[in-house]
Design an enzyme around this catalytic site. Structure first.
Site, PDB file in Angstrom:
ATOM      1  N   GLY A  17      -3.111  10.554  14.780  1.00  0.00           N
ATOM      2  CA  GLY A  17      -4.171   9.976  15.603  1.00  0.00           C
ATOM      3  C   GLY A  17      -5.202  10.955  16.098  1.00  0.00           C
ATOM      4  O   GLY A  17      -5.791  10.750  17.160  1.00  0.00           O
ATOM      5  N   SER A  18      -5.513  11.988  15.299  1.00  0.00           N
ATOM      6  CA  SER A  18      -6.524  12.940  15.788  1.00  0.00           C
ATOM      7  C   SER A  18      -7.923  12.306  15.781  1.00  0.00           C
ATOM      8  O   SER A  18      -8.751  12.623  16.633  1.00  0.00           O
ATOM      9  CB  SER A  18      -6.495  14.248  14.988  1.00  0.00           C
ATOM     10  OG  SER A  18      -7.022  14.072  13.702  1.00  0.00           O
ATOM     11  N   ASN A  19      -8.190  11.397  14.847  1.00  0.00           N
ATOM     12  CA  ASN A  19      -9.487  10.705  14.875  1.00  0.00           C
ATOM     13  C   ASN A  19      -9.578   9.784  16.092  1.00  0.00           C
ATOM     14  O   ASN A  19     -10.625   9.693  16.736  1.00  0.00           O
ATOM     15  CB  ASN A  19      -9.714   9.917  13.581  1.00  0.00           C
ATOM     16  CG  ASN A  19     -10.286  10.795  12.488  1.00  0.00           C
ATOM     17  OD1 ASN A  19     -11.422  11.238  12.571  1.00  0.00           O
ATOM     18  ND2 ASN A  19      -9.477  11.085  11.472  1.00  0.00           N
ATOM     19  N   ARG A  70       4.862  -8.549   4.273  1.00  0.00           N
ATOM     20  CA  ARG A  70       3.579  -7.922   4.648  1.00  0.00           C
ATOM     21  C   ARG A  70       2.734  -8.904   5.457  1.00  0.00           C
ATOM     22  O   ARG A  70       2.133  -8.554   6.468  1.00  0.00           O
ATOM     23  CB  ARG A  70       2.862  -7.527   3.349  1.00  0.00           C
ATOM     24  CG  ARG A  70       1.510  -6.908   3.534  1.00  0.00           C
ATOM     25  CD  ARG A  70       0.952  -6.469   2.198  1.00  0.00           C
ATOM     26  NE  ARG A  70       1.701  -5.333   1.662  1.00  0.00           N
ATOM     27  CZ  ARG A  70       1.543  -4.075   2.043  1.00  0.00           C
ATOM     28  NH1 ARG A  70       0.655  -3.776   2.967  1.00  0.00           N
ATOM     29  NH2 ARG A  70       2.257  -3.103   1.519  1.00  0.00           N
ATOM     30  N   MET A  95      -2.422   3.177   7.455  1.00  0.00           N
ATOM     31  CA  MET A  95      -2.049   3.230   6.041  1.00  0.00           C
ATOM     32  C   MET A  95      -1.357   1.933   5.594  1.00  0.00           C
ATOM     33  O   MET A  95      -0.250   1.955   5.061  1.00  0.00           O
ATOM     34  CB  MET A  95      -1.152   4.447   5.778  1.00  0.00           C
ATOM     35  CG  MET A  95      -1.812   5.768   6.161  1.00  0.00           C
ATOM     36  SD  MET A  95      -3.519   5.909   5.596  1.00  0.00           S
ATOM     37  CE  MET A  95      -3.432   7.402   4.641  1.00  0.00           C
ATOM     38  N   ARG A  96      -2.028   0.811   5.842  1.00  0.00           N
ATOM     39  CA  ARG A  96      -1.521  -0.486   5.394  1.00  0.00           C
ATOM     40  C   ARG A  96      -2.636  -1.203   4.644  1.00  0.00           C
ATOM     41  O   ARG A  96      -3.802  -1.148   5.057  1.00  0.00           O
ATOM     42  CB  ARG A  96      -1.134  -1.370   6.595  1.00  0.00           C
ATOM     43  CG  ARG A  96      -0.051  -0.807   7.464  1.00  0.00           C
ATOM     44  CD  ARG A  96       1.316  -0.900   6.852  1.00  0.00           C
ATOM     45  NE  ARG A  96       1.790  -2.265   6.695  1.00  0.00           N
ATOM     46  CZ  ARG A  96       2.903  -2.577   6.041  1.00  0.00           C
ATOM     47  NH1 ARG A  96       3.631  -1.620   5.464  1.00  0.00           N
ATOM     48  NH2 ARG A  96       3.298  -3.830   5.944  1.00  0.00           N
ATOM     49  N   LEU A  98      -4.758  -4.373   3.720  1.00  0.00           N
ATOM     50  CA  LEU A  98      -5.118  -5.529   4.538  1.00  0.00           C
ATOM     51  C   LEU A  98      -5.507  -6.693   3.633  1.00  0.00           C
ATOM     52  O   LEU A  98      -6.159  -6.504   2.609  1.00  0.00           O
ATOM     53  CB  LEU A  98      -6.292  -5.165   5.449  1.00  0.00           C
ATOM     54  CG  LEU A  98      -6.031  -3.998   6.415  1.00  0.00           C
ATOM     55  CD1 LEU A  98      -7.325  -3.583   7.100  1.00  0.00           C
ATOM     56  CD2 LEU A  98      -4.962  -4.380   7.433  1.00  0.00           C
ATOM     57  N   HIS A 114     -12.509   7.549   5.918  1.00  0.00           N
ATOM     58  CA  HIS A 114     -11.763   7.957   4.727  1.00  0.00           C
ATOM     59  C   HIS A 114     -12.131   9.404   4.378  1.00  0.00           C
ATOM     60  O   HIS A 114     -13.305   9.777   4.435  1.00  0.00           O
ATOM     61  CB  HIS A 114     -12.104   7.032   3.553  1.00  0.00           C
ATOM     62  CG  HIS A 114     -11.365   7.404   2.311  1.00  0.00           C
ATOM     63  ND1 HIS A 114     -10.012   7.155   2.145  1.00  0.00           N
ATOM     64  CD2 HIS A 114     -11.767   8.045   1.198  1.00  0.00           C
ATOM     65  CE1 HIS A 114      -9.629   7.637   0.964  1.00  0.00           C
ATOM     66  NE2 HIS A 114     -10.677   8.172   0.370  1.00  0.00           N
ATOM     67  N   ASP A 150     -10.723   1.136   0.928  1.00  0.00           N
ATOM     68  CA  ASP A 150     -11.619   2.292   0.834  1.00  0.00           C
ATOM     69  C   ASP A 150     -12.931   1.947   0.128  1.00  0.00           C
ATOM     70  O   ASP A 150     -13.503   2.762  -0.602  1.00  0.00           O
ATOM     71  CB  ASP A 150     -10.933   3.480   0.128  1.00  0.00           C
ATOM     72  CG  ASP A 150      -9.719   3.977   0.910  1.00  0.00           C
ATOM     73  OD1 ASP A 150      -9.686   3.791   2.138  1.00  0.00           O
ATOM     74  OD2 ASP A 150      -8.805   4.540   0.284  1.00  0.00           O
TER      75      ASP A 150
HETATM   76  C1  GAR Z   1      -7.610  11.095   8.268  1.00  0.00           C
HETATM   77  O1  GAR Z   1      -7.867  12.186   7.416  1.00  0.00           O
HETATM   78  C2  GAR Z   1      -8.273   9.833   7.730  1.00  0.00           C
HETATM   79  O2  GAR Z   1      -9.526  10.102   7.131  1.00  0.00           O
HETATM   80  C3  GAR Z   1      -7.256   9.371   6.717  1.00  0.00           C
HETATM   81  O3  GAR Z   1      -6.024   9.567   7.355  1.00  0.00           O
HETATM   82  C4  GAR Z   1      -6.137  10.711   8.216  1.00  0.00           C
HETATM   83  C5  GAR Z   1      -5.609  10.346   9.577  1.00  0.00           C
HETATM   84  O4  GAR Z   1      -5.543  11.470  10.408  1.00  0.00           O
HETATM   85  N1  GAR Z   1      -7.464   8.013   6.329  1.00  0.00           N
HETATM   86  C6  GAR Z   1      -7.295   7.552   5.081  1.00  0.00           C
HETATM   87  O5  GAR Z   1      -6.862   8.228   4.182  1.00  0.00           O
HETATM   88  C7  GAR Z   1      -7.657   6.082   4.900  1.00  0.00           C
HETATM   89  N2  GAR Z   1      -7.731   5.762   3.497  1.00  0.00           N
HETATM   90  P1  GAR Z   1      -5.424  11.321  11.984  1.00  0.00           P
HETATM   91  O6  GAR Z   1      -4.191  10.424  12.221  1.00  0.00           O
HETATM   92  O7  GAR Z   1      -5.219  12.702  12.496  1.00  0.00           O
HETATM   93  O8  GAR Z   1      -6.673  10.678  12.477  1.00  0.00           O
END
Ligand code: GAR
Length: 228
Positions: A17-19, A70, A95-96, A98, A114, A150
């Site tokens: 969850g850093s984003n 699902r 990462m599911r 939809l 992404h 994506d």
């Molecule tokens: C991030 O790099 C995001 O871009 C990617 O998962 C990571 C989550 O990191 N998302 C995908 O690959 C979606 N197709 P985070 O949990 O530190 O935010």
């Protein structure tokens, strides 16, 4: 002070969850047009849930392993979102896959980040694939979510250089800094109404503070974002 009420955002995630944390950080500014109302995860052990709770944000785990299908899991997530009633849904490492029903319900109000310059490298292991392809630039994309994973109208992108000797981990570590800046800026555009989905395109209107049309965002290695 922003005149309009802040948009309520629900964040869906599966991992650290850093984003999401970057969005939380941006929303600390009272002038930011969005606030994080709740965080949902399909993984009860996702680090992002702890980060959200520590910040006083409602954090809900809906463990996909506890559901027979699902579709049943997705229905539970949808029901929770109905209760939370967000204006905008942000996917942040969710990462599911939809269903179209789900993506239609939030059409134009659900965005995803992404780790590649889409439409290049959808799917997993983007950093490895960028290196294997001999790319000289890599990047990240925030787009409106449609029924295809994506894919969907691109709101904003940031690019970084691929450096000699880069490994997937080194590249990922540099790109995640650009992701954090980009996601906060893209959510600002959507929440303020400056980016919206029209048909199968994202339409952007120029923010007053930028000199160009503001439809390209370029992030330097230092994490600086410039609108061209
Ligand atoms: C991030 O790099 C995001 O871009 C990617 O998962 C990571 C989550 O990191 N998302 C995908 O690959 C979606 N197709 P985070 O949990 O530190 O935010």
């Amino acid at each position: 002070m922003s005149a309009a009420p802040r948009k309520r955002v629900a964040v869906l995630l599966s991992g650290r969850g850093s984003n999401m944390a970057a969005l939380l950080d941006a929303a600390k500014d009272p002038a930011y047009p969005a606030e994080i109302a709740a965080v949902l995860s399909n993984r009860p052990d996702a680090g992002g849930l702890d980060t959200a709770r520590a910040a006083g944000i409602e954090a809900v785990a809906i463990d996909h392993k506890l559901f027979a299908s699902r579709a049943a899991h997705e229905a539970a997530v949808a029901a929770e979102l109905t209760r939370i009633a967000p204006d905008i849904v942000c996917l942040a490492g969710y990462m599911r896959l939809l269903s179209q029903d789900f993506t239609d319900r939030f059409r134009g109000r659900m965005i995803n980040i992404h780790p590649s310059l889409l439409p290049l490298f959808p799917g997993l292991h983007t950093h490895e694939r960028v290196l294997a392809a001999g790319m000289r630039v890599h990047g990240c994309t925030v787009h409106f979510v449609t029924e295809v994973m994506d894919e969907g109208p691109i709101i904003a992108q940031a690019a970084i250089a691929v450096l000699p000797g880069d490994t997937p981990d080194a590249l990922a570590a540099r790109l995640i800094r650009a992701e954090h800046r980009l996601y906060a800026e893209a959510l600002r555009l959507v929440a303020s109404g400056r980016a919206r989905m029209s048909g199968d395109r994202a339409v952007l209107s120029a923010p007053e503070t930028q000199s160009g049309p503001g439809d390209i965002l370029l992030a330097s290695d230092a994490g600086r974002i410039v609108a061209l």
